[in-house]
Design a protein around this motif. Sequence first.
Motif, short mmCIF file in Angstrom:
data_model
loop_
_atom_site.label_atom_id
_atom_site.label_comp_id
_atom_site.label_asym_id
_atom_site.label_seq_id
_atom_site.Cartn_x
_atom_site.Cartn_y
_atom_site.Cartn_z
N UNK A 180 48.90 28.39 -64.29
CA UNK A 180 49.44 27.40 -65.21
C UNK A 180 50.90 27.71 -65.45
N UNK A 181 51.77 26.81 -65.02
CA UNK A 181 53.21 26.97 -65.21
C UNK A 181 53.69 25.82 -66.10
N UNK A 182 54.95 25.83 -66.50
CA UNK A 182 55.44 24.69 -67.29
C UNK A 182 55.42 23.36 -66.52
N UNK A 183 55.29 23.42 -65.19
CA UNK A 183 55.38 22.21 -64.38
C UNK A 183 54.12 21.79 -63.64
N UNK A 234 55.22 14.04 -73.56
CA UNK A 234 54.60 15.08 -74.37
C UNK A 234 54.47 16.37 -73.59
N UNK A 235 54.18 17.44 -74.28
CA UNK A 235 54.10 18.75 -73.64
C UNK A 235 53.01 18.76 -72.57
N UNK A 236 53.24 19.57 -71.54
CA UNK A 236 52.28 19.67 -70.44
C UNK A 236 50.93 20.18 -70.94
N UNK A 258 48.55 30.72 -77.48
CA UNK A 258 47.16 30.32 -77.71
C UNK A 258 46.79 29.09 -76.90
N UNK A 259 47.70 28.12 -76.86
CA UNK A 259 47.42 26.91 -76.09
C UNK A 259 47.23 27.23 -74.61
N UNK A 260 48.09 28.07 -74.06
CA UNK A 260 47.97 28.45 -72.64
C UNK A 260 46.63 29.15 -72.40
#
Length: 147
Positions: free
Chosen positions: A11-14, A30-32, A54-56
């Motif tokens: 899981x990356x920002x993209x 919105x955020x990924x 926490x979300x990640x």
Amino acid sequence: MKTVVKHTVKLTPNFLEVNGKRVAEAVAGESFLTQLYRAYNLSYPKFFKMDVLCKVGFIASEILLEAEGAERFVPRADRAVILFNRHSSLHADRTFQQTIANPSEFYPSPSVFVYTLPNIVTGEIAIRNKYHGESSFILLPEKSERQ
């Protein structure tokens, strides 16, 4: 004891890869992480109050557990949650520091402070999945992608 990795999530920002296959890419707006939360039809209202770490952890665990296909949300003492990273909860630490930096506007935020503890993510995963085994968040001195 040899560890066998059956499923992986990158899981990356993209983008998001599951078991080496790219399954999602970030879309502007919105955020990924929120995009993934909605795309996977997750239902955990506390998600929107969580910090980034926490979300990640939450999203990655949900995807891994879905890939595993085992029964979910039943009490289990044979499961542990162990996570590793190099920066602890640095993002939340910086956010909290902003709430106490100016002495004339000093207001420490309890809702931000709780996320300055990196083990909160392991607790959220354990609570959601009713895991009663060990949970730990370990800080590594350097990056390691060995499996």
